[in-house]
Structure formats: C-alpha cells, structure tokens
Design an enzyme around this catalytic site. Structure first.
Site, PDB file in Angstrom:
ATOM      1  N   ASP A 124       0.816  -1.212   0.000  1.00 60.90           N
ATOM      2  CA  ASP A 124       0.000   0.000   0.000  1.00 60.90           C
ATOM      3  C   ASP A 124       0.854   1.267   0.000  1.00 60.90           C
ATOM      4  O   ASP A 124       1.686   1.467   0.895  1.00 60.90           O
ATOM      5  CB  ASP A 124      -0.888  -0.046   1.252  1.00 60.90           C
ATOM      6  CG  ASP A 124      -1.834   1.130   1.353  1.00 60.90           C
ATOM      7  OD1 ASP A 124      -2.013   1.862   0.358  1.00 60.90           O
ATOM      8  OD2 ASP A 124      -2.407   1.324   2.442  1.00 60.90           O
ATOM      9  N   ASP A 146      -6.980   3.355  -9.841  1.00 55.22           N
ATOM     10  CA  ASP A 146      -8.160   2.524 -10.081  1.00 55.22           C
ATOM     11  C   ASP A 146      -9.401   3.402  -9.960  1.00 55.22           C
ATOM     12  O   ASP A 146      -9.556   4.128  -8.974  1.00 55.22           O
ATOM     13  CB  ASP A 146      -8.220   1.375  -9.072  1.00 55.22           C
ATOM     14  CG  ASP A 146      -7.132   0.346  -9.329  1.00 55.22           C
ATOM     15  OD1 ASP A 146      -6.714   0.196 -10.505  1.00 55.22           O
ATOM     16  OD2 ASP A 146      -6.687  -0.311  -8.376  1.00 55.22           O
ATOM     17  N   ASP A 182      -7.733   8.486 -17.501  1.00 51.16           N
ATOM     18  CA  ASP A 182      -8.450   8.358 -18.774  1.00 51.16           C
ATOM     19  C   ASP A 182      -9.917   8.078 -18.485  1.00 51.16           C
ATOM     20  O   ASP A 182     -10.633   7.624 -19.356  1.00 51.16           O
ATOM     21  CB  ASP A 182      -7.865   7.209 -19.600  1.00 51.16           C
ATOM     22  CG  ASP A 182      -8.047   5.864 -18.906  1.00 51.16           C
ATOM     23  OD1 ASP A 182      -7.673   5.761 -17.726  1.00 51.16           O
ATOM     24  OD2 ASP A 182      -8.587   4.923 -19.526  1.00 51.16           O
TER      25      ASP A 182
HETATM   26  C1  LIG Z   1      -5.076   1.342 -13.430  1.00 50.26           C
HETATM   27  S1  LIG Z   1      -3.567   0.859 -12.738  1.00 50.26           S
HETATM   28  C2  LIG Z   1      -2.455   2.114 -13.338  1.00 50.26           C
HETATM   29  C3  LIG Z   1      -1.014   1.728 -13.213  1.00 50.26           C
HETATM   30  C4  LIG Z   1       0.008   2.807 -13.530  1.00 50.26           C
HETATM   31  N1  LIG Z   1      -0.068   3.915 -12.629  1.00 50.26           N
HETATM   32  C5  LIG Z   1      -0.116   3.290 -14.955  1.00 50.26           C
HETATM   33  O1  LIG Z   1      -0.566   4.427 -15.156  1.00 50.26           O
HETATM   34  O2  LIG Z   1       0.245   2.547 -15.854  1.00 50.26           O
HETATM   35  C6  LIG Z   1      -3.782   1.324 -11.024  1.00 50.26           C
HETATM   36  C7  LIG Z   1      -2.728   0.736 -10.122  1.00 50.26           C
HETATM   37  O3  LIG Z   1      -2.884   1.222  -8.799  1.00 50.26           O
HETATM   38  C8  LIG Z   1      -2.526   0.160  -7.924  1.00 50.26           C
HETATM   39  N2  LIG Z   1      -3.059   0.432  -6.578  1.00 50.26           N
HETATM   40  C9  LIG Z   1      -4.326   0.300  -6.147  1.00 50.26           C
HETATM   41  N3  LIG Z   1      -4.416   0.618  -4.838  1.00 50.26           N
HETATM   42  C10 LIG Z   1      -3.161   0.959  -4.431  1.00 50.26           C
HETATM   43  C11 LIG Z   1      -2.595   1.370  -3.192  1.00 50.26           C
HETATM   44  N4  LIG Z   1      -3.336   1.509  -2.101  1.00 50.26           N
HETATM   45  N5  LIG Z   1      -1.263   1.624  -3.158  1.00 50.26           N
HETATM   46  C12 LIG Z   1      -0.505   1.500  -4.253  1.00 50.26           C
HETATM   47  N6  LIG Z   1      -0.993   1.117  -5.452  1.00 50.26           N
HETATM   48  C13 LIG Z   1      -2.301   0.856  -5.547  1.00 50.26           C
HETATM   49  C14 LIG Z   1      -3.114  -1.065  -8.590  1.00 50.26           C
HETATM   50  O4  LIG Z   1      -2.548  -2.277  -8.131  1.00 50.26           O
HETATM   51  C15 LIG Z   1      -2.799  -0.783 -10.053  1.00 50.26           C
HETATM   52  O5  LIG Z   1      -1.554  -1.307 -10.449  1.00 50.26           O
END
Ligand SMILES: C[S@@+](CC[C@H](N)C(=O)[O-])C[C@H]1O[C@@H](n2cnc3c(N)ncnc32)[C@H](O)[C@@H]1O
Length: 243
Positions: A124, A146, A182
């Site tokens: 996290d 996300d 996006d």
């Molecule tokens: C839609 S992806 C985008 C990945 C990257 N930032 C990109 O633009 O290519 C969102 C990412 O946020 C991560 N994520 C979700 N909750 C998180 C948290 N609490 N801490 C760190 N990462 C998190 C997910 O595992 C995922 O890899």
C-alpha cells in the site's frame, strides 16, 4: 484483495484491488527473490532520502506504478534524484524490476546498467507515504488510479480528501503533484476534490491544452497506451504545485 479496511473508508489505511495475476515467469521470480529485497523500502520506521539513498537528494514518490514504466523512465532521466514506488500487484512489481535491473530498459534497446536510484514497496502506497516526514517530497505521481466507477465505491478512490491532505503534507512547498486519468467519471470527481484543496495546491493550468496534452517528461505507460489505442479513451494530465 481487500486488506486492512477500516470502518471509515475515507481514512488512509486502505488497500483494494488485485494483488496477483498470472504466475511470474522464472526471470521475474528471480528478480523478486534477489533484487527486490535489496531495493525494498524498509517495512517499518521513517522513510527518508538519507536512509534510502544515503544523501539528501530530491525525493519522488509514485503511487501504484503498475508495470513501472513511468517510475523507471523518470529515474533514468533524473539520476541524482531518489525514486520510491509502491504497488501491491506483484506482477507489476516484477515487471518494474525488469526495468530497474536494466534487463528491459523502458525505452527498449539493449540491456543497460541497473537504476541505482529506485526503491520499491510491494504494498500500500499510503502506508509508506505516511512514514515519509512531512515536507520531504519534490514530486508525487498518481497515474491512472483505479477508478472505482460505482458511486457506492467513490470513497475507495485515491483522490479523496484524506489522501489529498496527506499528499499536501508530504510535498515540499513548490513540490509538484502529477495526476493523470483516462476515466471520465474519475476526472470529474478528482477536479471536485481538488477544488476543495485550493489552499494547498495551485493547478498549473492556463488553457485546456495544459491538461489535454501530455506534458514533457511524462511518459506514456502501457496502461495508458492501451486506454488510448485500444479503448479510444481521451487522457487528461494534471499538474498541481504545492503552495
Ligand atoms: C489502473 S492501474 C495504473 C497503473 C500505472 N499507474 C499506470 O498508469 O500505468 C492502477 C494501479 O494502482 C494500484 N493500486 C491500487 N491501490 C493501491 C494502493 N493503495 N497503493 C498503491 N498502489 C495501488 C493497482 O494495483 C494498479 O496497479
């Protein structure tokens, strides 16, 4: 995965989403076993540039780096700066390690020397961020968080008052928060949230192109490329300066 959810979903100690996908390839598993322990952020205690990089260098933090393309690109661009990335999805961590190791440089081409200025947390982002002393960060990146598009999940979005107050606390005055998405629902939600934080952040925007056109030094990730080219999504780029 849903881990350590607290009663109030606006609090900072949250982790939602998937932690594991396809089994790792042998090379990726070897990087997780051998490289990750060497560059992992300590699991406890303060997180400072001195402790991680041995010097008081400018500090960058990326929340949810996905496959690590942006993190590695920025670290390669700014070798005198220290980069911390956090990502709970192990397949993303493994992919990022291929870039950090130099085996799979983000720009393509032959293998390069490893990036010595990257530290990774498999977990996290907000937990690690909370251990960084206030006023330490020069840059904070949140790219394509996300979306949690359902209204009843809106409190799970990373762009909410609790996390944004923490972003403000951790950035230096003059430091920059970069946010990209996006997702049409998310962009409206994020703008509404940031509108409540104008005492902390100045939106660096004078004209629509400032958020419609990718700023320099902001590379496209695989996720973003797919959003644009496969799904035909528009992408919006936001830069906020900490007051
Ligand atoms: C839609 S992806 C985008 C990945 C990257 N930032 C990109 O633009 O290519 C969102 C990412 O946020 C991560 N994520 C979700 N909750 C998180 C948290 N609490 N801490 C760190 N990462 C998190 C997910 O595992 C995922 O890899």
């Amino acid at each position: 995965m849903t881990a350590h959810k607290s009663g109030d979903p606006t609090t900072l100690n949250r982790l939602y989403g998937r932690a594991k996908g396809k089994p790792l390839r042998a090379g990726q598993q070897a990087l997780v076993d051998n490289l990750l322990p060497r560059i992992a952020v300590p699991l406890e205690g303060p997180v400072t540039a001195e402790l991680l990089f041995g010097e008081n260098c400018p500090l960058h933090f990326e929340i949810g780096f996905g496959g690590g393309e942006h993190l590695a690109f920025r670290a390669d661009l700014l070798p005198g700066h220290g980069f911390i990335g956090a990502e709970p999805f192990i397949n993303g961590v493994a992919q990022a390690l291929t870039h950090v190791s130099g085996e799979n440089p983000v720009g393509g081409g032959p293998a390069q020397p490893p990036l010595g200025n990257v530290r990774i947390h498999h977990g996290d982002a907000l937990e690690v961020l909370s251990r960084i002393p206030d006023g330490s960060l020069s840059f904070l990146y949140l790219l394509h968080p996300d979306p949690w598009p359902k209204a009843r999940h809106a409190k799970r979005r990373m762009m909410n008052d609790g996390p944004v107050n923490m972003f403000a606390a951790k950035l230096k005055p003059g430091g920059e928060f970069r946010f990209g998405t996006d997702h049409a629902v998310y962009v409206r939600h994020a703008l509404m949230v940031m509108q409540r934080h104008t005492d902390q952040f100045e939106w660096l925007c004078n004209k629509p192109q400032d958020f419609q056109v990718r700023p320099g030094g902001w590379p496209e990730t695989r996720y973003e490329n797919k959003a644009r080219t496969v799904y035909g999504h528009e992408v919006w780029y936001f830069r906020y300066r900490r007051k």
